[in-house]
Design a protein around this motif. Structure first.
Motif, PDB file in Angstrom:
ATOM      1  N   MET A   1     -97.271  27.705  74.063  1.00  0.00           N
ATOM      2  CA  MET A   1     -98.067  28.817  74.556  1.00  0.00           C
ATOM      3  C   MET A   1     -99.554  28.703  74.247  1.00  0.00           C
ATOM      4  N   GLU A   2    -100.000  27.912  73.359  1.00  0.00           N
ATOM      5  CA  GLU A   2    -101.416  27.851  73.011  1.00  0.00           C
ATOM      6  C   GLU A   2    -101.962  26.438  73.220  1.00  0.00           C
ATOM      7  N   HIS A   3    -103.186  26.392  73.735  1.00  0.00           N
ATOM      8  CA  HIS A   3    -103.896  25.119  73.917  1.00  0.00           C
ATOM      9  C   HIS A   3    -103.041  24.110  74.685  1.00  0.00           C
ATOM     10  N   LEU A   4    -102.477  24.542  75.780  1.00  0.00           N
ATOM     11  CA  LEU A   4    -101.605  23.673  76.562  1.00  0.00           C
ATOM     12  C   LEU A   4    -102.417  22.682  77.385  1.00  0.00           C
ATOM     13  N   ALA A   5    -101.946  21.461  77.403  1.00  0.00           N
ATOM     14  CA  ALA A   5    -102.533  20.448  78.279  1.00  0.00           C
ATOM     15  C   ALA A   5    -102.103  20.722  79.710  1.00  0.00           C
ATOM     16  N   PRO A   6    -102.831  20.192  80.681  1.00  0.00           N
ATOM     17  CA  PRO A   6    -102.475  20.467  82.084  1.00  0.00           C
ATOM     18  C   PRO A   6    -101.038  20.120  82.431  1.00  0.00           C
ATOM     19  N   ASP A   7    -100.519  18.993  81.894  1.00  0.00           N
ATOM     20  CA  ASP A   7     -99.138  18.630  82.213  1.00  0.00           C
ATOM     21  C   ASP A   7     -98.157  19.592  81.561  1.00  0.00           C
ATOM     22  N   GLU A   8     -98.498  20.132  80.407  1.00  0.00           N
ATOM     23  CA  GLU A   8     -97.647  21.117  79.751  1.00  0.00           C
ATOM     24  C   GLU A   8     -97.625  22.434  80.531  1.00  0.00           C
ATOM     25  N   VAL A   9     -98.784  22.813  81.044  1.00  0.00           N
ATOM     26  CA  VAL A   9     -98.845  24.017  81.878  1.00  0.00           C
ATOM     27  C   VAL A   9     -97.990  23.824  83.119  1.00  0.00           C
ATOM     28  N   ALA A  10     -98.095  22.655  83.733  1.00  0.00           N
ATOM     29  CA  ALA A  10     -97.330  22.378  84.945  1.00  0.00           C
ATOM     30  C   ALA A  10     -95.833  22.435  84.675  1.00  0.00           C
ATOM     31  N   LEU A  11     -95.402  21.844  83.540  1.00  0.00           N
ATOM     32  CA  LEU A  11     -93.979  21.867  83.193  1.00  0.00           C
ATOM     33  C   LEU A  11     -93.488  23.289  82.950  1.00  0.00           C
ATOM     34  N   LEU A  12     -94.304  24.088  82.266  1.00  0.00           N
ATOM     35  CA  LEU A  12     -93.911  25.471  81.995  1.00  0.00           C
ATOM     36  C   LEU A  12     -93.785  26.265  83.292  1.00  0.00           C
ATOM     37  N   VAL A  13     -94.741  26.075  84.195  1.00  0.00           N
ATOM     38  CA  VAL A  13     -94.711  26.801  85.470  1.00  0.00           C
ATOM     39  C   VAL A  13     -93.476  26.401  86.273  1.00  0.00           C
ATOM     40  N   THR A  14     -93.216  25.101  86.386  1.00  0.00           N
ATOM     41  CA  THR A  14     -92.061  24.654  87.179  1.00  0.00           C
ATOM     42  C   THR A  14     -90.748  25.090  86.531  1.00  0.00           C
ATOM     43  N   SER A  15     -90.698  25.115  85.207  1.00  0.00           N
ATOM     44  CA  SER A  15     -89.476  25.553  84.509  1.00  0.00           C
ATOM     45  C   SER A  15     -89.215  27.028  84.767  1.00  0.00           C
ATOM     46  N   LEU A  16     -90.265  27.845  84.711  1.00  0.00           N
ATOM     47  CA  LEU A  16     -90.113  29.276  84.976  1.00  0.00           C
ATOM     48  C   LEU A  16     -89.664  29.521  86.419  1.00  0.00           C
ATOM     49  N   LYS A  17     -90.241  28.749  87.344  1.00  0.00           N
ATOM     50  CA  LYS A  17     -89.843  28.897  88.747  1.00  0.00           C
ATOM     51  C   LYS A  17     -88.399  28.448  88.959  1.00  0.00           C
ATOM     52  N   ALA A  18     -88.002  27.383  88.248  1.00  0.00           N
ATOM     53  CA  ALA A  18     -86.619  26.915  88.347  1.00  0.00           C
ATOM     54  C   ALA A  18     -85.652  27.959  87.803  1.00  0.00           C
ATOM     55  N   LEU A  19     -86.003  28.566  86.697  1.00  0.00           N
ATOM     56  CA  LEU A  19     -85.170  29.641  86.145  1.00  0.00           C
ATOM     57  C   LEU A  19     -85.075  30.811  87.115  1.00  0.00           C
ATOM     58  N   CYS A  20     -86.176  31.065  87.802  1.00  0.00           N
ATOM     59  CA  CYS A  20     -86.179  32.150  88.786  1.00  0.00           C
ATOM     60  C   CYS A  20     -85.154  31.874  89.880  1.00  0.00           C
ATOM     61  N   GLY A  21     -84.975  30.603  90.244  1.00  0.00           N
ATOM     62  CA  GLY A  21     -83.990  30.245  91.257  1.00  0.00           C
ATOM     63  C   GLY A  21     -82.583  30.155  90.711  1.00  0.00           C
ATOM     64  N   ALA A  22     -82.435  30.303  89.390  1.00  0.00           N
ATOM     65  CA  ALA A  22     -81.107  30.160  88.774  1.00  0.00           C
ATOM     66  C   ALA A  22     -80.715  31.394  87.972  1.00  0.00           C
ATOM     67  N   VAL A  23     -81.315  32.555  88.273  1.00  0.00           N
ATOM     68  CA  VAL A  23     -81.059  33.748  87.461  1.00  0.00           C
ATOM     69  C   VAL A  23     -79.599  34.168  87.481  1.00  0.00           C
TER      70      VAL A  23
END
Length: 626
Positions: A53-75
């Motif tokens: 959650m803090e000082h995330l690198a761009p690739d870490e932000v991208a992974l977090l965003v895609t993971s959240l979106k994937a969870l959204c499709g698997a609720v």
């Protein structure tokens, strides 16, 4: 819940794999299904992503965003028991720690969870409400442009998600209300937290969800105001000297006033008691919340919602503020609301207070408090017409007159305290409004026709029971306006507050309660001051030589209006009768109120010196009252 296991290697592995959107959703579904089979590796990889959650690198932000979106499709695969750790991580995320992309993905997931199953609705709503507030570490950033921008980004998304959930889950608003009330910061919390939370409550009140929870939001805000109000002790405000009359408590220390101005104070100059609030954290919190509430009411007025909101506001006032022991500041929310719409809200407030006072269903203290509010409101509201004041006074005088008709006893402050509170309210309003009424022929006639003299002459003798400073100022103006017959009953000055004049107010001293005395909160006073009548702005009936000084002018002034009152002396002038100090002193001493010593000197001095009106603080400079 057990300690969360981490798997750095698994996380790195997941970050290195290049998934398509559909493959990522499938991967997440498999990770969720595998938990029930005892295979937790991919599940823990997913949880690990949620914890960055803090000082995330761009690739870490991208992974977090895609993971959240994937969870959204698997609720539909998320189980409240098997995936407790994952849900705890998601619901524990603070949007204040992320950028817009993560915020959007997280809000999409929360909305999907809330809609997918009733099991998640409370947790989703609680997560959104928790995001009303920033982390403690972020508070200092709220003063910077960056911090304010982040605040706007977060709260816009939170309220948008709440609105979407309410649209899709009809029962959501009813579940939201208790969560908001339970999550309110304590009054001892930092001012910034309390203010931002109330800001969100008011935002909900004016939103689409407000149709369901708006009235409760507004009541809860008023409750919070009064909670802070009662924490401010009277000792923090009053520097009371028992040797002074209440008029003398309206302080005008020019030296202190000058010091206050150097500090940047705008209104008014006489700020001794305002200075005594300096450093009072509860007063500062209340001041900030009052500003927020007044700004919200202005928006309601601009959006043609004020009349609707005012109904809720008055109910809250009646339930909470009216019976609060000498509320000091919260009532100015009502004052400001009335000033925004005098024709409807302003009249409604006055009529409702008069209704409470005259209704036997209410307890005595409630009725006394209502008439104290009514008197102070009619006296201080610059936006109120003299005709409204006259009509309300007529109603009070008629009630007091009817009360006298069925009473044959003598003075009894405790038994007749409601009556005495009504009489004091009448005199108090006339101290502020008599001149403006006497200057309008129809209002003067209306005032002269009121059965006020029989009320004040009654054996219950309200002139001896009500606060002497109010009685004295009222009589001084009545004399100049030629309102009453010359009589020893109406000719005594320099009264001392006696036991009987204290008794009718009871332990609460409601006889000394003037709810709309000048507001001492510095920031919110900018909403009140332009609509407020300070005593220094009042034109009394004895203010200038022209008023009632000429017999010719007096005859003309009182001519037709007094023709029906000549027989009982209502229009007779004091100047038309010889004033005998010796005879007057004799009659006064028989009343056993004023000491005999120095009486003539005191009377002679006061007949030429204007009285000072009761208010905890009177401004030494204020705009001229026109």
């Amino acid at each position: 819940m057990g300690e969360l296991q981490t798997n750095e290697a698994g996380y790195d592995e997941m970050a290195d794999i290049d998934f398509s959107d559909s493959e990522l959703v499938s991967h997440v579904r498999d990770a969720l299904r595998s938990v029930s089979q005892g295979d937790n590796d991919r599940y823990y990889q997913l949880i690990e992503v949620m914890h960055y959650m803090e000082h995330l690198a761009p690739d870490e932000v991208a992974l977090l965003v895609t993971s959240l979106k994937a969870l959204c499709g698997a609720v539909s695969y998320i189980d409240i028991i098997h995936h407790e750790s994952l849900l705890s991580s998601i619901f524990g995320m603070s949007m204040w720690n992320y950028g817009p992309d993560v915020m959007d993905a997280l809000m999409e997931l929360i909305t999907s969870l809330a809609v997918s199953s009733g099991k998640f609705i409370d947790s989703c709503l609680e997560m959104l409400v928790c995001n009303f507030l920033p982390p403690q570490s972020f508070l200092h950033l709220l003063r910077s442009p960056h911090g304010l921008a982040r605040k706007e980004q977060v709260l816009d998304r939170v309220h948008s998600a709440l609105r979407d959930i309410a649209d899709l889950v009809p029962l959501a608003p009813s579940r939201l209300l208790p969560i908001i009330l339970q999550r309110r910061p304590h009054t001892d919390a930092k001012e910034a937290l309390i203010v931002i939370y109330v800001e969100n409550m008011l935002r909900l009140e004016s939103s689409a969800i407000g149709e369901h929870v708006g009235s409760e939001m507004l009541k809860a805000v008023v409750d919070r105001l009064i909670e802070l109000d009662v924490k401010i002790g009277w000792d923090d405000i009053l520097q009371e000297d028992s040797s002074k009359g209440i008029f003398d408590m309206e302080l005008e220390d020019e030296e202190i006033a000058g010091d206050a101005n150097k500090d940047g104070s705008e209104f008014p100059k006489g700020t001794l008691n305002r200075q005594s609030l300096g450093g009072n954290t509860d007063a500062d919190k209340l001041d900030s919340l009052m500003v927020l509430t007044c700004e919200h009411l202005k928006l309601c007025a601009d959006g043609d919602r004020l009349i609707e909101v005012f109904e809720t506001l008055f109910k809250s006032f009646e339930m909470t503020v009216l019976n609060a022991y000498k509320s000091k500041f919260t009532q100015f929310v009502m004052f400001y609301a009335c000033s925004l719409n005098p024709e409807n809200c302003g009249v409604r407030f006055a009529v409702s207070l008069a209704d409470i006072f005259t209704c036997k269903v209410y307890p005595p203290l409630t009725r006394m408090s209502a008439v104290a509010y009514l008197a102070s409101y009619l006296s201080r509201g610059r936006f109120l017409s003299s005709s409204l004041a006259a009509n309300t006074l007529e109603r009070l005088v008629d009630w007091c007159f009817e009360y006298c008709q069925v009473q044959d006893g003598a003075i009894n402050p405790e038994a007749h305290r409601i009556f005495y509170s009504g009489c004091q309210a009448i005199m108090y309003v006339l101290c502020f409004r008599m001149r403006s009424m006497m200057d309008v022929p129809c209002l003067k006639l209306q005032l002269l026709r009121m059965p006020l003299e029989p009320v004040l002459r009654h054996p219950l003798d309200p002139l001896k029971v009500c606060l002497p400073s109010i009685v004295e100022e009222f009589l001084r103006q009545a004399k100049a306006a030629r309102l009453f017959t010359v009589s020893e009953t109406f000719l005594f000055n320099n009264l001392l507050e006696s036991d009987i004049s204290k008794a009718f107010g009871g332990m609460e001293r409601l006889d000394m309660f003037f709810p709309f005395d000048p507001c001492l909160l510095k920031k919110c006073d900018r909403f009140i001051c332009p609509n407020f009548i300070y005593w220094s702005m009042v034109k009394t009936t004895y203010d200038d030589d022209e008023y009632g000084s000429s017999d010719e002018d007096s005859d003309k002034d009182f001519g037709d209006g007094n023709e029906g009152f000549v027989d009982d002396g209502m229009a007779r002038s004091f100047e038309q009768n010889e004033f005998d100090f010796d005879e007057f002193e004799y009659s006064l001493n028989k009343m056993s109120i004023t000491p005999r010593s120095t009486l003539n000197h005191m009377l002679a001095d006061n007949l030429h010196t204007p009285m000072r009106m009761p208010a905890r603080i009177r401004p030494s400079t204020s705009p001229e009252f026109l």
